[in-house]
Design an enzyme around this catalytic site. Structure first.
Site, PDB file in Angstrom:
ATOM      1  N   LYS A  80       0.865  -1.181   0.000  1.00  0.00           N
ATOM      2  CA  LYS A  80       0.000   0.000   0.000  1.00  0.00           C
ATOM      3  C   LYS A  80       0.899   1.228   0.000  1.00  0.00           C
ATOM      4  O   LYS A  80       1.930   1.242   0.696  1.00  0.00           O
ATOM      5  CB  LYS A  80      -0.871  -0.053   1.258  1.00  0.00           C
ATOM      6  CG  LYS A  80      -1.930   1.030   1.372  1.00  0.00           C
ATOM      7  CD  LYS A  80      -2.799   0.775   2.608  1.00  0.00           C
ATOM      8  CE  LYS A  80      -3.932   1.766   2.764  1.00  0.00           C
ATOM      9  NZ  LYS A  80      -4.793   1.433   3.942  1.00  0.00           N
ATOM     10  N   SER A 155      -9.663   1.260   2.757  1.00  0.00           N
ATOM     11  CA  SER A 155      -8.821   2.121   1.954  1.00  0.00           C
ATOM     12  C   SER A 155      -7.719   1.379   1.200  1.00  0.00           C
ATOM     13  O   SER A 155      -7.154   1.921   0.258  1.00  0.00           O
ATOM     14  CB  SER A 155      -8.154   3.187   2.834  1.00  0.00           C
ATOM     15  OG  SER A 155      -7.317   2.562   3.796  1.00  0.00           O
ATOM     16  N   SER A 179      -9.772  -1.295   6.874  1.00  0.00           N
ATOM     17  CA  SER A 179      -9.195  -1.060   5.544  1.00  0.00           C
ATOM     18  C   SER A 179      -8.445  -2.223   4.920  1.00  0.00           C
ATOM     19  O   SER A 179      -8.065  -2.141   3.757  1.00  0.00           O
ATOM     20  CB  SER A 179      -8.259   0.141   5.592  1.00  0.00           C
ATOM     21  OG  SER A 179      -9.016   1.306   5.441  1.00  0.00           O
TER      22      SER A 179
HETATM   23  N1  GLN Z   1     -13.135   3.180   6.217  1.00  0.00           N
HETATM   24  C1  GLN Z   1     -12.629   3.579   7.501  1.00  0.00           C
HETATM   25  C2  GLN Z   1     -12.320   5.060   7.474  1.00  0.00           C
HETATM   26  O1  GLN Z   1     -12.639   5.667   6.535  1.00  0.00           O
HETATM   27  C3  GLN Z   1     -11.431   2.776   7.863  1.00  0.00           C
HETATM   28  C4  GLN Z   1     -10.227   3.188   7.122  1.00  0.00           C
HETATM   29  C5  GLN Z   1      -9.005   2.419   7.521  1.00  0.00           C
HETATM   30  O2  GLN Z   1      -9.076   1.348   8.127  1.00  0.00           O
HETATM   31  N2  GLN Z   1      -7.869   2.976   7.183  1.00  0.00           N
HETATM   32  O3  GLN Z   1     -11.780   5.603   8.380  1.00  0.00           O
END
Ligand code: GLN
Length: 514
Positions: A80, A155, A179
């Site tokens: 990532k 994400s 994410s």
């Molecule tokens: N979708 C969640 C957020 O927007 C989790 C994101 C993540 O785990 N980085 O914060």
């Protein structure tokens, strides 16, 4: 030519070690596939052929010399793009880090490469990991390899899509509220969020420091177990990394679930918005556990449903503090023509940050401001403590807890982009796990009949009990034996092969004429 959709990372490694295929050929296969597929999917922000071929050369030389190689020797891997690695950009999906190049290595990334992983590239993500669809990337969205009109989740959507489409055999993501697991569910990959502290966070661009954890995506449970073995363990550079010994997570995966106490988190299954096909696949998986000899029962986590509210205070609060360092002076983008230093900060941040990042910084700053701190941040921390207590109580009676990973199959690009609240609901099952700091894995448990899209089962385990959730996931994987190659990927590869065939014919014809 090796097929990176049908071979797991472990099988690739075994072939490389046996000398059946060279690491170089594996790297070529990965880049060939990226060429065929990634113009449609857009999983990658940067390709790193120099790094991959340099590693391939070293591995092939070691194999030829009969020297030992790492447990992931010759496995194409991806990161990532919020993980630093010298020799790469690290954008975190943000314009503000566009010009930045890494000056140090993320420990987990370094360990993955030291185990023999060949880095093919860095993957797309929601800006600073804020999102559930990868649509918040400043560099354009990633498309789901199962259906290009749909999101891959987020994400870590780029990492998930890269593994799903066989462009990498293992990819690392980061998980602050889901994410890794939610994109895992939406792309039909196995996705693991280890216990907080199991894997060093050093070198990942911080979002929520009390929640963030790095973990792997793989095509199989075993691949995730091998990747975890490679990246886990104490790191002197991260004080929150745990000294707890690293287990052999891949051993014992096939031991089954006889007698395993499996708890259905009934409170969370009542939440609004869980799609009927997800619910059906979930209960079918619960029945599978029972048929394999597990003791399946219901468990209460009464405060877990408040996780979302607590997370959207704590997450943004920590993020607003972590993002203060992006001031236009130390890293990346700097606004031109600023009149003074305050103007420079303001303009650099306004130009560099996208709308969701600005929303998070404002939410967090508000929640932490004098006069509101106790009402918001203080209350959220109390809720978090209650959630932790609920998990502790549940694990006195159960070995693993199960829920769906996400409330729906992959949704359409744009479907939730203008409705942050609907987007935030994507993480209702995953967020409580981060608040408690325990571990969880998403394993594909069904393909939806109507859409053909994958559905994930989330299996949550006690602190540092990754071995048990992986064993439970392996039981579902073996029982379901799903074909997890996205049909589109096969089509794109066929098109590439046809084109190569036509080009070869053309060359032959030209030679015959010439
Ligand atoms: N979708 C969640 C957020 O927007 C989790 C994101 C993540 O785990 N980085 O914060």
């Amino acid at each position: 030519m090796i097929d990176l959709n049908t071979l797991t990372a472990r099988e690739v490694r075994d072939r490389v070690v046996a000398g059946d295929v060279s690491a170089r050929e594996v790297a070529e296969a990965a880049f060939g596939r990226i060429e065929a597929v990634d113009a449609s999917v857009h999983a990658f922000l940067e390709l790193t052929p120099e790094i991959a071929y340099e590693a391939a050369g070293r591995i092939d030389a070691a194999v030829a010399a009969g020297e030992p190689v790492g447990p992931l020797a010759g496995v194409p891997v991806a990161l990532k793009d919020n993980m630093n690695l010298v020799g790469t950009h690290t954008t975190a999906g943000s314009k503000i880090l566009g010009p930045y190049r890494s000056v140090y290595d993320c420990t987990a990334a370094r360990r993955l490469l030291d185990a023999g992983g060949m880095l093919v590239g860095k993957c797309n993500l929601d800006e600073f990991a804020f999102g559930s669809s990868t649509e918040n990337s400043a560099y354009g969205p990633t498309h789901n390899p199962w259906d290009l009109s749909r999101v891959p989740g987020g994400s870590s959507g780029g990492s998930a899509a890269a593994v799903s489409a066989g462009m990498a055999a293992i990819a690392l993501g980061s998980d602050t509220g889901g994410s890794i697991r939610q994109p895992g569910a939406l792309t039909g990959t196995v996705a693991l969020k280890p216990t907080y502290g199991r894997v060093s966070r050093y070198g990942v661009i911080a979002f929520g420091s009390s929640l963030d954890q790095i973990g792997p995506f793989g095509k199989s449970v075993e691949d995730c177990a091998l990747a975890l073995e490679a990246i886990a363990g104490k790191d002197p550079l991260d004080a929150t990394s745990a000294a707890e010994p690293v287990r052999s997570y891949a051993a014992g995966l096939g031991e089954g679930v006889e007698g395993l106490r499996v708890g259905i988190v009934s409170d969370l299954l009542d939440v609004e918005g869980c799609a009927p096909e997800v619910r059906a696949a979930f209960y079918a998986a619960a029945e599978t556990f029972a048929s394999l000899g597990a003791e399946v029962g219901e468990v209460r986590l009464p405060t877990a449903r408040h996780g979302l509210a607590a997370y959207y205070i704590i997450g943004p609060a920590e993020a607003s503090s972590n993002l203060a360092r992006f001031d236009g002076i130390r890293y990346g983008h700097r606004a031109a023509d600023a009149t003074d230093v305050l103007d420079l900060y303001t303009r650099s941040r306004a130009e560099g940050f996208g709308p969701e990042t600005i929303r998070r910084v404002m939410l967090g700053t508000y929640a932490l401001s004098a006069g509101y701190y106790d009402a918001y941040y203080g209350q959220a921390q109390k809720a978090r403590t209650r959630i932790i207590d609920d998990y502790r109580a549940a694990f006195e009676h159960f070995d693993v807890l199960i829920t769906p990973t996400a409330p729906s199959v992959a949704f359409k690009l744009g479907e939730k982009a203008d409705d942050p609240y609907a987007m935030y609901l994507s993480d209702v099952y995953t967020i409580p796990v981060n608040l408690a700091g325990v571990c969880a894995v998403s394993v594909p448990c069904a393909l939806d009949e109507a859409s053909g899209l994958p559905i994930g089962l989330q299996i949550t385990g006690d602190y540092f009990d990754e071995a048990t959730i992986l064993r439970a996931a392996a039981a579902i994987e073996a029982e379901r034996a799903l074909d997890l190659t996205p049909p589109l990927v096969t089509e794109l590869l066929d098109a590439q092969a046809a084109e190569a065939g036509m080009a070869a014919q053309r060359d032959a014809a030209l030679r015959a004429e010439g």
